[in-house]
Motif scaffolding. Structure first.
Motif, PDB file in Angstrom:
ATOM      1  N   MET A  44       7.678  -9.540  22.613  1.00 26.93           N
ATOM      2  CA  MET A  44       7.554 -10.675  21.701  1.00 26.93           C
ATOM      3  C   MET A  44       7.539 -11.975  22.500  1.00 26.93           C
ATOM      4  O   MET A  44       8.341 -12.173  23.407  1.00 26.93           O
ATOM      5  N   VAL A  45       6.589 -12.844  22.168  1.00 27.95           N
ATOM      6  CA  VAL A  45       6.492 -14.155  22.798  1.00 27.95           C
ATOM      7  C   VAL A  45       6.508 -15.208  21.703  1.00 27.95           C
ATOM      8  O   VAL A  45       6.186 -14.937  20.551  1.00 27.95           O
ATOM      9  N   THR A  46       6.903 -16.438  22.073  1.00 28.20           N
ATOM     10  CA  THR A  46       6.885 -17.525  21.109  1.00 28.20           C
ATOM     11  C   THR A  46       5.599 -18.308  21.278  1.00 28.20           C
ATOM     12  O   THR A  46       5.173 -18.578  22.400  1.00 28.20           O
ATOM     13  N   LYS A  47       4.990 -18.636  20.171  1.00 29.43           N
ATOM     14  CA  LYS A  47       3.731 -19.380  20.188  1.00 29.43           C
ATOM     15  C   LYS A  47       3.917 -20.620  19.324  1.00 29.43           C
ATOM     16  O   LYS A  47       4.335 -20.519  18.176  1.00 29.43           O
ATOM     17  N   HIS A  48       3.626 -21.773  19.882  1.00 31.64           N
ATOM     18  CA  HIS A  48       3.741 -23.028  19.145  1.00 31.64           C
ATOM     19  C   HIS A  48       2.412 -23.288  18.460  1.00 31.64           C
ATOM     20  O   HIS A  48       1.364 -23.248  19.078  1.00 31.64           O
ATOM     21  N   SER A  49       2.470 -23.545  17.144  1.00 33.45           N
ATOM     22  CA  SER A  49       1.219 -23.759  16.407  1.00 33.45           C
ATOM     23  C   SER A  49       1.248 -25.092  15.662  1.00 33.45           C
ATOM     24  O   SER A  49       2.279 -25.505  15.130  1.00 33.45           O
ATOM     25  N   LYS A  50       0.091 -25.733  15.655  1.00 30.27           N
ATOM     26  CA  LYS A  50      -0.063 -26.967  14.905  1.00 30.27           C
ATOM     27  C   LYS A  50      -0.184 -26.634  13.419  1.00 30.27           C
ATOM     28  O   LYS A  50      -0.605 -25.537  13.067  1.00 30.27           O
ATOM     29  N   PRO A  51       0.130 -27.569  12.545  1.00 27.42           N
ATOM     30  CA  PRO A  51      -0.064 -27.318  11.116  1.00 27.42           C
ATOM     31  C   PRO A  51      -1.552 -27.086  10.793  1.00 27.42           C
ATOM     32  O   PRO A  51      -2.420 -27.798  11.275  1.00 27.42           O
ATOM     33  N   THR A  52      -1.819 -26.062  10.011  1.00 30.76           N
ATOM     34  CA  THR A  52      -3.173 -25.752   9.560  1.00 30.76           C
ATOM     35  C   THR A  52      -3.149 -25.534   8.057  1.00 30.76           C
ATOM     36  O   THR A  52      -2.084 -25.603   7.424  1.00 30.76           O
ATOM     37  N   THR A  53      -4.301 -25.229   7.474  1.00 40.72           N
ATOM     38  CA  THR A  53      -4.328 -24.987   6.024  1.00 40.72           C
ATOM     39  C   THR A  53      -3.600 -23.693   5.672  1.00 40.72           C
ATOM     40  O   THR A  53      -2.965 -23.609   4.630  1.00 40.72           O
ATOM     41  N   GLU A  54      -3.676 -22.661   6.549  1.00 39.92           N
ATOM     42  CA  GLU A  54      -2.959 -21.410   6.278  1.00 39.92           C
ATOM     43  C   GLU A  54      -1.453 -21.580   6.486  1.00 39.92           C
ATOM     44  O   GLU A  54      -0.651 -20.992   5.775  1.00 39.92           O
ATOM     45  N   ASN A  55      -1.076 -22.375   7.492  1.00 41.44           N
ATOM     46  CA  ASN A  55       0.326 -22.596   7.824  1.00 41.44           C
ATOM     47  C   ASN A  55       0.577 -24.101   7.864  1.00 41.44           C
ATOM     48  O   ASN A  55       0.583 -24.709   8.928  1.00 41.44           O
ATOM     49  N   PRO A  56       0.777 -24.747   6.693  1.00 42.86           N
ATOM     50  CA  PRO A  56       0.914 -26.203   6.675  1.00 42.86           C
ATOM     51  C   PRO A  56       2.160 -26.715   7.409  1.00 42.86           C
ATOM     52  O   PRO A  56       2.193 -27.851   7.854  1.00 42.86           O
ATOM     53  N   GLN A  57       3.178 -25.848   7.557  1.00 47.30           N
ATOM     54  CA  GLN A  57       4.406 -26.243   8.238  1.00 47.30           C
ATOM     55  C   GLN A  57       4.208 -26.322   9.755  1.00 47.30           C
ATOM     56  O   GLN A  57       4.774 -27.173  10.412  1.00 47.30           O
ATOM     57  N   GLY A  58       3.379 -25.394  10.302  1.00 49.85           N
ATOM     58  CA  GLY A  58       3.252 -25.320  11.759  1.00 49.85           C
ATOM     59  C   GLY A  58       4.511 -24.728  12.341  1.00 49.85           C
ATOM     60  O   GLY A  58       5.201 -23.963  11.684  1.00 49.85           O
ATOM     61  N   GLY A  59       4.838 -25.057  13.573  1.00 55.57           N
ATOM     62  CA  GLY A  59       6.112 -24.631  14.151  1.00 55.57           C
ATOM     63  C   GLY A  59       5.972 -23.536  15.187  1.00 55.57           C
ATOM     64  O   GLY A  59       4.916 -23.322  15.772  1.00 55.57           O
ATOM     65  N   ILE A  60       7.085 -22.826  15.398  1.00 55.54           N
ATOM     66  CA  ILE A  60       7.166 -21.797  16.430  1.00 55.54           C
ATOM     67  C   ILE A  60       7.057 -20.432  15.769  1.00 55.54           C
ATOM     68  O   ILE A  60       7.819 -20.100  14.869  1.00 55.54           O
ATOM     69  N   LEU A  61       6.091 -19.630  16.242  1.00 55.50           N
ATOM     70  CA  LEU A  61       5.881 -18.283  15.711  1.00 55.50           C
ATOM     71  C   LEU A  61       6.220 -17.257  16.782  1.00 55.50           C
ATOM     72  O   LEU A  61       6.021 -17.498  17.966  1.00 55.50           O
TER      73      LEU A  61
END
Length: 107
Positions: A44-61
């Protein structure tokens, strides 16, 4: 031509080397070109994501990262033990995988 691998999507595997050594999981995806597999719940790795329409919150996945095929060993469905994989021709001329530990065919 790409090499045939001893692991397929849906197989149960055991990690024999690396950070997750000794852990088991089901193969979600195999990438033959890179000789890697993604195993459910392992590496498992952590991926930082910007807010998008599918994931409006964004954050660490948290998501699974690929593991090299050489670090994985197939678990024999019948005995539940890790096994090496061989190939033999069946009567219809197709190659079938078999467990070198028990000699049984792997579906």
């Amino acid at each position: 031509m790409q090499q045939k691998l001893h692991i397929k999507k849906g197989d149960m595997v055991k990690v024999i080397a690396g950070e997750d050594k000794g852990r088991e999981g089901r193969v979600l995806e195999v990438e033959r070109r890179k000789m890697t597999a993604i195993v459910e719940g392992l590496r498992m790795v952590t991926k930082h994501s910007k807010p998008t329409t599918e994931n409006p919150q964004g954050g660490i996945l948290k998501k699974e990262a690929p593991i090299h095929i050489s670090n994985l060993m197939l678990i024999d469905p019948k005995s539940g033990e890790p096994t090496r994989v061989g190939r033999k021709k069946e009567q219809d001329g197709k190659l079938a995988r078999y467990s070198k530990r028990t000699g049984d065919l792997i579906k």
